[in-house]
Design a protein around this motif. Structure first.
Motif, short mmCIF file in Angstrom:
data_model
loop_
_atom_site.label_atom_id
_atom_site.label_comp_id
_atom_site.label_asym_id
_atom_site.label_seq_id
_atom_site.Cartn_x
_atom_site.Cartn_y
_atom_site.Cartn_z
N GLU A 1 2.43 7.48 -6.41
CA GLU A 1 2.78 6.38 -7.33
C GLU A 1 1.72 5.28 -7.24
N ARG A 2 1.20 5.04 -6.05
CA ARG A 2 0.15 4.02 -5.91
C ARG A 2 -1.10 4.45 -6.66
N GLY B 1 -0.90 3.72 -10.10
CA GLY B 1 -0.80 2.29 -10.43
C GLY B 1 0.63 1.83 -10.61
N ARG B 2 1.61 2.64 -10.20
CA ARG B 2 3.02 2.30 -10.34
C ARG B 2 3.52 1.76 -9.00
N HIS B 3 3.23 0.51 -8.74
CA HIS B 3 3.41 -0.03 -7.41
C HIS B 3 4.88 -0.29 -7.05
N ALA C 1 6.09 2.94 -6.02
CA ALA C 1 5.49 3.25 -4.73
C ALA C 1 6.26 2.55 -3.61
N LEU C 2 6.65 1.28 -3.85
CA LEU C 2 7.39 0.53 -2.85
C LEU C 2 8.76 1.18 -2.59
N GLN D 1 2.04 1.54 4.12
CA GLN D 1 2.28 1.83 2.70
C GLN D 1 3.25 0.80 2.09
N ALA E 1 2.24 -1.90 -0.90
CA ALA E 1 3.04 -1.98 -2.13
C ALA E 1 3.57 -3.38 -2.33
N ARG E 2 3.92 -4.06 -1.22
CA ARG E 2 4.39 -5.44 -1.34
C ARG E 2 3.25 -6.37 -1.74
N GLU F 1 0.80 -5.49 -3.70
CA GLU F 1 0.57 -5.25 -5.12
C GLU F 1 1.67 -5.86 -5.98
N THR F 2 2.90 -5.85 -5.47
CA THR F 2 4.02 -6.34 -6.28
C THR F 2 4.35 -7.80 -6.00
#
Length: 971
Positions: free
Chosen positions: A813-814, A817-819, A822-823, A849, A853-854, A856-857
């Motif tokens: 998912e990362r 680009g679907r963060h 991914a989280l 990981q 993800a955190r 990125e989001t």
């Protein structure tokens, strides 16, 4: 007195009658004899005679054989007068060293002006007027005066005290019994033999002086602190007259002075004695020193049973009763040497003690001994032994290993190789090894595999009974099994099974052994189902008559455990391994190689169930036993035990220690088998997983690649073993993020796992997850995401899903680009790992990981999660890994976001340098360079930033990941 005419053939019956009579009260014995059947009339006089001397019959030591001589009060000297400080002649008693029925021995010193030295003062309990004892004392004095030898305790003085009490002043020996000394010093076989040669030298010297000892036993042989032997107690010795010692009036008065456990048959029968009697006793002493038990197994504990055994029963070979670690060294020459010394007839023993000791010396020098016939087989075995340390050491050592394995196996199964067949088997194997011509000056003798292949081919042309051919093929196959040649093993095993089935029947013991060999071939080929079916069939055959298949049944339980492990039925494996261990310890003892093999399999079964404490305890026990049995470590079982200990150590938490042990096992396996042996491949495969845990990714790639190259030569492509080796290689490649290289292999493993285990088995789920990751790393991210979604659906239906598919889903998912997704996947994985499963490195990877993800989001606590990840990596891994570099980049990004570029810079430099060293063409190398360039630009270091960003652009433009190529346009 005891009759001298007891017939040897009557003795067993007479001995049983004597045992029965001695169990009765003395007053009832005569009545019992009269009531015996008339068929015993010829034995009744001898039986009465023996019973009249019951005290002599039951004696077990000379000092306890006090003769029945009446004494008046005027002639008596009591023990109460003996005490420390009392003087006997010129000697003052210091302390009592020992006492018996005849007298006592005291430590004493002279009180006059003579040489002051401690002596052992020997004192009888009665006055010199008792003629029998006085005669003995005088005789011992006269004999000892003639014996001046470094291994014989010397006589210093002799005399009679003012009270009329005779004494002997002997050399005081500070030492311990020879058997106790061997135990306390933990002497090996060679050390015990060299000690025995000192005893033999002393006895041979006495014989040259026409003296026989007649009571040789460990209690009369002391060893000093310096390892010097001293032979004691010539009190029962006899001067020879024309080589024979006759009974005397003294012997009649005193009883036969002997210790039955060490007495020769002629001593038991009261016959004339020669030096052959001492040779027999020396044989018993040597037997006990080497085997650590005595030669006869008694049906009942009694003097009669012992004497019956000495007269009628052949001694058990030492190698069959010795402690396991010594059995191999005793088998062959030493068994033969000692059994010759223990022959029933004096003329069948060694002619002299020197001849006896010469054979021991020849054995120590690896020369043919004179106690056995000079067969081709025997000469070849000695030839191989002599050449173990020549320039041909590698080849010869391999041949020696093979000879040892084949000979040991053949000897263990000698009961089924009777008569002419036994000799045919021996001579065939001997001829094969003789053709190696080890004593020649050839630059390269035949290798062990060449010899085996020659042997295999010659069996086809051998004109022999089918039983001989089947046994030969099985023996050759056992050698090939030991040498890890799977192709040749399977060929020979199949021929043995086919011929055995056709000629002898599928349930014949020889065919059964060939079938067991074929099961091993199935196992090493990875044919788990075929192996399982044949194991079940063999188990039915063997359990019908367990007495005929003792060792083979233990082996089959071990194979069943191995097969269950391969099939991931770990509880079944544990039960089968426990069966093997229990049976091995009951049959052979806890210190036997069979018990060692079972311990290894049991430890593996424990490991696979995550019973780490039990596995480590069992493996450590196996490791210690292996080092005891095979101190040099150059043995298949020692290598296996060390490797299993390494795996148990690693999985109990000491991963570095485990890798060290496995590396040593691999090194030893390479020396023993060669660099491309199957065993080497297995060990390298195991090392790979621990390299990955330690973060030694490049080392894992190297070890797994080599392991697979080895294993593909031994296992078939559609088998578990092949797939397992290929999987180890792909895991290393995936850890190195070399997806395109891994992709073909993951596709193959996915299909193999589905075929071997079914879609929902954990192995199949894991294989599909690996393939999904390989797809994503290769740029086929959407395909990988679709596959991993299906995998997660299956994983969620299981009772205890693995975290791995979930964090692989987060990776994919990362990459897409679907963060947020991914989280979510990473947090699912973290929840599973927080339940206690997984390694510390795996937990750190998922924390990384979640943290990324955190980042990125924009979720909270990203810094805390990344800090935990970095701490976990440093504690659990010895080298930086791609995952740790990811965590560094993520933590640096948080510093950049907070305006702390100076704090971000060292983290990004470290990550960038890692990727430049590890794989400078990787898209992650480009990502690290991208953030380093931005950091440098923020710090106002424009030229440096331009160079680094240019490097990032070049790298990311070649990335297979679509999002990376779009990212390049924004640099």
């Amino acid at each position: 007195m005891i009759r001298m005419s007891i017939d040897r053939g009557q003795w067993p019956q007479l001995s049983r009658l004597l045992d029965a009579a001695l169990d009765l009260p003395p007053a009832e014995r005569d009545r019992w004899i009269e009531a015996l059947d008339s068929s015993f009339d010829a034995l009744k006089p001898d039986l009465r005679d023996l019973l009249s001397r019951a005290s002599s019959v039951e004696t077990r030591d000379f000092l306890n054989s006090l003769p029945a001589v009446s004494s008046g009060s005027s002639d008596s000297v009591t023990d109460a007068a003996d005490h420390a400080g009392r003087c006997i002649g010129p000697y003052r008693l210091t302390r009592e060293l020992g006492a018996g029925g005849m007298g006592s021995v005291w430590l004493a010193e002279r009180t006059d002006d003579s040489v002051r030295r401690p002596v052992a003062l020997k004192l009888p309990h009665v006055m010199s007027a008792r003629i029998g004892l006085a005669e003995r004392m005088v005789r011992e004095r006269d004999i000892l005066a003639t014996l001046v030898h470094p291994n014989i305790a010397r006589l210093y003085d002799a005399g009679i005290s003012p009270e009329g009490r005779p004494y002997l002043a002997l050399e005081y020996v500070e030492g311990v019994r020879i058997d106790r000394y061997c135990r306390e010093q933990a002497l090996d076989v060679q050390g015990r033999l060299r000690l025995f040669l000192q005893v033999a030298a002393a006895v041979a010297y006495a014989h040259a002086k026409l003296v026989i000892h007649r009571d040789l036993k460990p209690a009369n042989i002391l060893v000093t602190r310096d390892g010097e032997v001293r032979l004691l107690d010539f009190g029962v010795a006899k001067l020879l007259d024309d080589g024979r010692a006759e009974m005397t009036r003294l012997t009649e008065l005193s009883g036969r002075a002997l210790t039955p456990d060490y007495a020769s048959p002629e001593q038991i029968l009261g016959q004339s004695l020669t030096i052959a009697s001492d040779i027999y006793s020396l044989g018993v002493v040597l037997y006990e020193l080497l085997a650590q038990t005595r030669p006869y197994r008694l049906s009942r504990e009694s003097r009669g049973a012992l004497e019956e055994a000495i007269l009628e029963v052949e001694p058990v070979r030492m190698s069959g009763v010795a402690p396991p670690g010594m059995q191999k060294a005793l088998r062959g020459d030493l068994d033969t040497i000692v059994l010759k010394a223990l022959r029933k007839q004096p003329e069948d023993r060694y002619a002299t003690v020197n001849a006896f000791s010469d054979d021991v010396i020849r054995h120590l020098r690896r020369l043919p001994v004179l106690a056995r016939p000079q067969s081709t087989w025997y000469r070849v075995s000695r030839l191989i032994a002599r050449n173990r340390v020549t320039a041909m050491v590698v080849t010869v050592a391999s041949i020696a290993v093979l000879v040892g394995a084949i000979v040991a196996l053949w000897q263990a199964r000698a009961a089924v190789a009777e008569g002419r067949r036994a000799e045919e088997v021996r001579e065939f194997i001997a001829t094969i090894f003789q053709e190696a011509n080890l004593d020649s000056d050839q630059s390269r003798p035949a290798s062990v595999l060449e010899l085996l292949k020659q042997a295999s081919n010659r069996v086809d042309a051998l004109e022999a009974e089918p039983a001989v051919r089947v046994e030969l093929l099985t023996l050759i196959g056992s050698g090939l099994l030991s040498l890890d040649d799977t192709d040749a093993l399977e060929n020979v095993a199949r021929r043995a099974v086919d011929e055995g089935t056709q000629s002898l029947g599928s349930d014949h013991p020889l065919t059964v052994r060939a079938r067991i060999l074929m099961v091993w071939a199935h196992m090493y080929r990875g044919r788990t189902q075929e192996a399982g079916g044949e194991i079940d069939a063999l188990m039915q055959v063997m359990t019908r008559d367990e007495s005929a298949f003792g060792e083979e049944l233990i082996e089959l339980w071990r194979i069943r455990a191995d097969q269950a492990i391969d099939a991931h039925r770990y509880e079944d494996a544990e039960a089968a391994a426990m069966q093997a261990l229990t049976r091995a310890e009951a049959s052979f003892g806890a210190q036997h190689p069979e018990s060692l093999r079972a311990l290894g399999v049991l430890s593996t079964a424990y490991r696979r169930q995550d019973k780490h404490a039990e596995a480590l305890r069992t493996a450590e026990r196996g490791r210690d036993l292996a080092l005891k049995l095979f101190p040099d470590g150059q043995h298949a079982m020692a290598i296996f035990a060390r490797a299993e200990y390494g795996r148990a150590l690693a999985e109990a938490g000491d991963v570095a220690g485990g890798v060290e042990q496995l590396s040593l096992a691999t090194r030893d396996a390479e020396k023993l088998y060669g660099p491309t042996a199957r065993t080497v491949g297995f060990h390298l495969q195991n090392i790979t997983q621990y390299h990955l845990q330690l973060g030694s990714i490049q080392a894992a790639v190297v070890s797994s690649t080599r392991a697979f190259d080895i294993m593909k030569e031994h296992a078939e492509p559609d088998t578990f073993n092949y797939a397992a080796a290929l999987n180890a290689k792909t895991q290393a490649l995936l850890a190195a993020r070399r997806g395109e290289e891994a992709l073909p292999a993951t596709a193959q493993i996915q299909e193999a796992a589905k075929r071997l285990f079914g879609d929902t088995h954990p192995n199949a789920v894991g294989a599909r997850a690996s393939h999904a990751l390989a797809l994503g790393l290769s740029g086929r991210v959407d395909e990988g995401r679709a596959l991993i979604d299906a995998v997660l659906a299956d994983a969620r239906r299981t009772q205890k899903p693995s975290a791995r598919p979930f964090y692989i889903a987060g990776d994919l998912e990362r990459l897409a680009g679907r963060h947020a997704r991914a989280l979510a996947r990473a947090e699912e994985a973290l929840a599973l790992l927080n339940g206690g499963d997984g390694t510390a490195a795996e937990l750190a990877r998922v924390q990384m990981q979640v943290g990324l993800a955190r980042v990125e989001t924009g979720a909270a606590e990203a810094a805390s999660m990344l800090d935990q990840a970095l701490s976990g990596f440093r504690e659990s891994q010895s080298e930086m890994t791609p995952a740790q570099a990811d965590a560094l980049v993520g933590r640096a990004r948080l510093h950049l976001d907070a305006g702390r570029a100076d704090e971000a810079l060292p983290l990004l430099i470290e990550a960038d340098q890692f990727w430049r060293d590890f794989d400078d063409q990787s898209r992650w190398a480009g990502e690290a360079a991208l953030w380093l360039g931005r950091c440098l630009r923020t710090l106002g270091r424009g030229p440096e930033a331009a160079d680094v960003l240019d490097r990032a652009r070049r790298t990311l433009s070649h990335s297979p990941i679509l999002n990376d190529r779009e990212l390049v346009t924004r640099i």
